[in-house]
Design a protein around this motif. Structure first.
Motif, PDB file in Angstrom:
ATOM      1  N   MET A  24       0.992  -1.255  -0.120  1.00  0.00           N
ATOM      2  CA  MET A  24      -0.085  -0.033   0.074  1.00  0.00           C
ATOM      3  C   MET A  24       0.924   1.070   0.036  1.00  0.00           C
ATOM      4  SD  MET A  24      -3.175   0.945   2.422  1.00  0.00           S
ATOM      5  CE  MET A  24      -2.571   0.375   3.803  1.00  0.00           C
ATOM      6  N   PHE A  25       2.219   1.294   0.682  1.00  0.00           N
ATOM      7  CA  PHE A  25       2.916   2.254   0.791  1.00  0.00           C
ATOM      8  C   PHE A  25       4.273   1.844  -0.082  1.00  0.00           C
ATOM      9  CE2 PHE A  25       0.210   3.130   4.055  1.00  0.00           C
ATOM     10  CZ  PHE A  25      -0.216   4.377   4.069  1.00  0.00           C
ATOM     11  N   VAL A  26       4.793   2.883  -0.773  1.00  0.00           N
ATOM     12  CA  VAL A  26       5.868   2.559  -1.390  1.00  0.00           C
ATOM     13  C   VAL A  26       6.933   3.819  -1.005  1.00  0.00           C
ATOM     14  CG1 VAL A  26       4.954   1.073  -3.241  1.00  0.00           C
ATOM     15  CG2 VAL A  26       5.102   3.217  -3.718  1.00  0.00           C
ATOM     16  N   LEU A  27       8.253   3.649  -1.472  1.00  0.00           N
ATOM     17  CA  LEU A  27       9.161   4.760  -1.525  1.00  0.00           C
ATOM     18  C   LEU A  27       9.353   5.325  -3.107  1.00  0.00           C
ATOM     19  CD1 LEU A  27      11.622   4.070   1.138  1.00  0.00           C
ATOM     20  CD2 LEU A  27      10.032   5.758   1.316  1.00  0.00           C
ATOM     21  N   ALA A  28       9.432   6.520  -3.382  1.00  0.00           N
ATOM     22  CA  ALA A  28       9.716   7.101  -4.703  1.00  0.00           C
ATOM     23  C   ALA A  28      10.705   8.184  -4.269  1.00  0.00           C
ATOM     24  CB  ALA A  28       8.245   7.533  -5.281  1.00  0.00           C
ATOM     25  N   GLU A  29      11.809   8.095  -5.330  1.00  0.00           N
ATOM     26  CA  GLU A  29      12.635   9.064  -5.375  1.00  0.00           C
ATOM     27  C   GLU A  29      12.557  10.164  -6.353  1.00  0.00           C
ATOM     28  OE1 GLU A  29      17.515   8.765  -6.495  1.00  0.00           O
ATOM     29  OE2 GLU A  29      16.360   7.008  -5.419  1.00  0.00           O
ATOM     30  N   PHE A  30      12.815  11.333  -6.020  1.00  0.00           N
ATOM     31  CA  PHE A  30      12.627  12.582  -6.665  1.00  0.00           C
ATOM     32  C   PHE A  30      13.919  13.405  -6.642  1.00  0.00           C
ATOM     33  CE2 PHE A  30       8.455  11.636  -4.755  1.00  0.00           C
ATOM     34  CZ  PHE A  30       7.428  11.776  -5.867  1.00  0.00           C
ATOM     35  N   LYS A  31      14.071  14.392  -7.660  1.00  0.00           N
ATOM     36  CA  LYS A  31      15.077  15.283  -7.894  1.00  0.00           C
ATOM     37  C   LYS A  31      14.233  16.609  -7.806  1.00  0.00           C
ATOM     38  CE  LYS A  31      18.537  12.244  -9.620  1.00  0.00           C
ATOM     39  NZ  LYS A  31      19.123  11.996 -11.128  1.00  0.00           N
ATOM     40  N   ASP A  32      14.629  17.652  -7.336  1.00  0.00           N
ATOM     41  CA  ASP A  32      14.017  19.089  -7.639  1.00  0.00           C
ATOM     42  C   ASP A  32      15.089  20.147  -7.176  1.00  0.00           C
ATOM     43  OD1 ASP A  32      12.239  20.920  -8.045  1.00  0.00           O
ATOM     44  OD2 ASP A  32      10.809  20.361  -6.494  1.00  0.00           O
ATOM     45  N   VAL A  33      14.889  21.306  -7.835  1.00  0.00           N
ATOM     46  CA  VAL A  33      15.723  22.443  -7.554  1.00  0.00           C
ATOM     47  C   VAL A  33      14.935  23.355  -6.413  1.00  0.00           C
ATOM     48  CG1 VAL A  33      16.855  24.433  -8.208  1.00  0.00           C
ATOM     49  CG2 VAL A  33      17.177  22.286  -9.499  1.00  0.00           C
ATOM     50  N   ILE A  34      15.439  23.510  -5.088  1.00  0.00           N
ATOM     51  CA  ILE A  34      14.659  24.160  -4.394  1.00  0.00           C
ATOM     52  C   ILE A  34      15.151  25.545  -4.057  1.00  0.00           C
ATOM     53  CG2 ILE A  34      13.789  24.182  -1.960  1.00  0.00           C
ATOM     54  CD1 ILE A  34      12.658  21.898  -3.641  1.00  0.00           C
ATOM     55  N   ARG A  35      14.268  26.277  -4.304  1.00  0.00           N
ATOM     56  CA  ARG A  35      14.513  28.016  -3.852  1.00  0.00           C
ATOM     57  C   ARG A  35      14.243  28.413  -2.436  1.00  0.00           C
ATOM     58  NH1 ARG A  35      12.118  32.831  -3.617  1.00  0.00           N
ATOM     59  NH2 ARG A  35      13.234  34.461  -4.724  1.00  0.00           N
ATOM     60  N   THR A  36      15.466  28.748  -1.969  1.00  0.00           N
ATOM     61  CA  THR A  36      15.262  29.143  -0.503  1.00  0.00           C
ATOM     62  C   THR A  36      15.556  30.695  -0.270  1.00  0.00           C
ATOM     63  OG1 THR A  36      16.713  27.046   0.183  1.00  0.00           O
ATOM     64  CG2 THR A  36      16.419  28.738   2.001  1.00  0.00           C
ATOM     65  N   ASP A  37      14.289  31.276   0.293  1.00  0.00           N
ATOM     66  CA  ASP A  37      14.289  32.604   0.597  1.00  0.00           C
ATOM     67  C   ASP A  37      15.369  33.038   1.416  1.00  0.00           C
ATOM     68  OD1 ASP A  37      12.649  35.014   2.228  1.00  0.00           O
ATOM     69  OD2 ASP A  37      11.926  34.853   0.045  1.00  0.00           O
ATOM     70  N   PRO A  38      15.639  34.232   1.234  1.00  0.00           N
ATOM     71  CA  PRO A  38      16.613  34.950   2.005  1.00  0.00           C
ATOM     72  C   PRO A  38      16.489  35.060   3.609  1.00  0.00           C
ATOM     73  CG  PRO A  38      16.495  36.143   0.155  1.00  0.00           C
ATOM     74  CD  PRO A  38      15.382  35.081  -0.015  1.00  0.00           C
TER      75      PRO A  38
ATOM     76  N   MET B 138      -2.400  -3.219  -7.412  1.00  0.00           N
ATOM     77  CA  MET B 138      -3.296  -4.075  -8.188  1.00  0.00           C
ATOM     78  C   MET B 138      -3.758  -5.363  -7.635  1.00  0.00           C
ATOM     79  SD  MET B 138      -4.791  -2.077 -10.166  1.00  0.00           S
ATOM     80  CE  MET B 138      -4.343  -0.700  -9.056  1.00  0.00           C
ATOM     81  N   GLU B 139      -5.111  -5.739  -7.094  1.00  0.00           N
ATOM     82  CA  GLU B 139      -5.453  -7.132  -6.389  1.00  0.00           C
ATOM     83  C   GLU B 139      -5.074  -6.763  -4.751  1.00  0.00           C
ATOM     84  OE1 GLU B 139      -7.373  -8.882  -8.275  1.00  0.00           O
ATOM     85  OE2 GLU B 139      -6.826  -7.731 -10.088  1.00  0.00           O
ATOM     86  N   GLU B 140      -4.407  -5.801  -4.271  1.00  0.00           N
ATOM     87  CA  GLU B 140      -4.293  -5.719  -2.819  1.00  0.00           C
ATOM     88  C   GLU B 140      -5.604  -5.754  -2.327  1.00  0.00           C
ATOM     89  OE1 GLU B 140      -1.563  -2.904   0.310  1.00  0.00           O
ATOM     90  OE2 GLU B 140      -1.649  -2.586  -1.876  1.00  0.00           O
ATOM     91  N   ILE B 141      -5.782  -6.406  -1.122  1.00  0.00           N
ATOM     92  CA  ILE B 141      -6.736  -6.264  -0.208  1.00  0.00           C
ATOM     93  C   ILE B 141      -6.769  -5.131   1.138  1.00  0.00           C
ATOM     94  CG2 ILE B 141      -8.183  -7.193   1.475  1.00  0.00           C
ATOM     95  CD1 ILE B 141      -7.989 -10.005  -0.458  1.00  0.00           C
ATOM     96  N   ILE B 142      -7.573  -4.359   1.208  1.00  0.00           N
ATOM     97  CA  ILE B 142      -7.194  -3.244   2.029  1.00  0.00           C
ATOM     98  C   ILE B 142      -8.450  -3.072   3.046  1.00  0.00           C
ATOM     99  CG2 ILE B 142      -6.913  -0.821   2.366  1.00  0.00           C
ATOM    100  CD1 ILE B 142      -5.467  -0.663  -0.248  1.00  0.00           C
ATOM    101  N   VAL B 143      -8.366  -2.637   4.214  1.00  0.00           N
ATOM    102  CA  VAL B 143      -9.579  -2.433   5.160  1.00  0.00           C
ATOM    103  C   VAL B 143      -9.938  -0.801   5.481  1.00  0.00           C
ATOM    104  CG1 VAL B 143     -10.722  -2.680   7.388  1.00  0.00           C
ATOM    105  CG2 VAL B 143      -9.317  -4.737   6.405  1.00  0.00           C
ATOM    106  N   GLY B 144     -10.892  -0.426   5.013  1.00  0.00           N
ATOM    107  CA  GLY B 144     -11.231   0.868   5.211  1.00  0.00           C
ATOM    108  C   GLY B 144     -12.578   1.025   5.993  1.00  0.00           C
ATOM    109  N   LYS B 145     -13.302   2.404   5.791  1.00  0.00           N
ATOM    110  CA  LYS B 145     -14.698   2.314   6.459  1.00  0.00           C
ATOM    111  C   LYS B 145     -15.340   3.147   5.215  1.00  0.00           C
ATOM    112  CE  LYS B 145     -13.485   2.920  11.312  1.00  0.00           C
ATOM    113  NZ  LYS B 145     -13.300   3.939  12.496  1.00  0.00           N
TER     114      LYS B 145
END
Length: 201
Positions: free
Chosen positions: A1-15, A81-88
């Protein structure tokens, strides 16, 4: 249900944040930017897992902010796909049953994927499974808030592109009735459906 995804980004840091620890402010910014957002074909970003690397920061002419290339990983909600999950059960409509996980509400079980035979009660706004146990018939109600077990059968990503407002030069998000990420499920199998149905079996 939960996975790790890798990202790359350029972050702008305010002064205004230059006095703070760069790593701490970067983590805070990444959580604010990505958490609870849907990335197309990836899933729902839940929380920052870790920062893999940060390059040197650069200040460009005409911009007093620092720009830092960052590689990081996010915890992503995207069931298999096909994973069984419990919700409300969130609510019911003529079209089917809407399910929530608390942090994610866009799960839908169409009426065709409910136990057969089932009927929709207009007055109570609930679906009812007309269970027949060798001639002994029972109405099993799918009430709001009840824990329900479902199997994932499909997912859908809908991209919305920014469009200019007709009365200004501002860019806004195009209004779209569809949600960016939704899941379709089924409960029409033995052991699926409300947990109370199978207690003691």
């Amino acid at each position: 249900m939960f996975v790790l995804a890798e990202f790359k980004d350029v972050i702008r840091t305010d002064p205004s944040l230059f006095g703070l620890d760069l790593c701490t402010s970067m983590k805070q910014f990444l959580n604010e930017k990505f958490a609870n957002k849907v990335v197309a074909k990836v899933g729902l970003c839940v929380a920052l897992f870790d920062v893999l690397s940060m390059d040197d920061s650069y200040i460009f002419p005409g911009d007093g902010a620092a720009h830092t290339k960052v590689e990081f990983r996010f915890v992503i909600f995207r069931p298999f796909m096909e994973e069984i999950i419990v919700g409300k059960i969130k609510n019911c409509s003529k079209e089917g049953v809407h399910i929530t996980l608390g942090f994610f509400d866009d799960i839908f079980v169409p009426s065709a994927n409910l136990q057969h035979p089932s009927r929709f009660d207009e007055a109570e706004q609930v679906w009812i499974w007309e269970y027949d146990n060798n001639g002994d018939k029972h109405d099993l109600f799918m009430d709001q808030g009840e824990p329900v077990k479902f199997r994932v059968t499909a997912e859908s990503f809908v991209e919305s592109s920014p469009t200019p407002c007709p009365d200004s030069d501002k860019v806004t998000e195009k209004p779209n009735a569809e949600v960016p990420y939704s899941i379709t499920g089924t409960i029409n199998e033995p052991g699926l459906g409300l947990l109370s149905w199978w207690e003691g079996s």
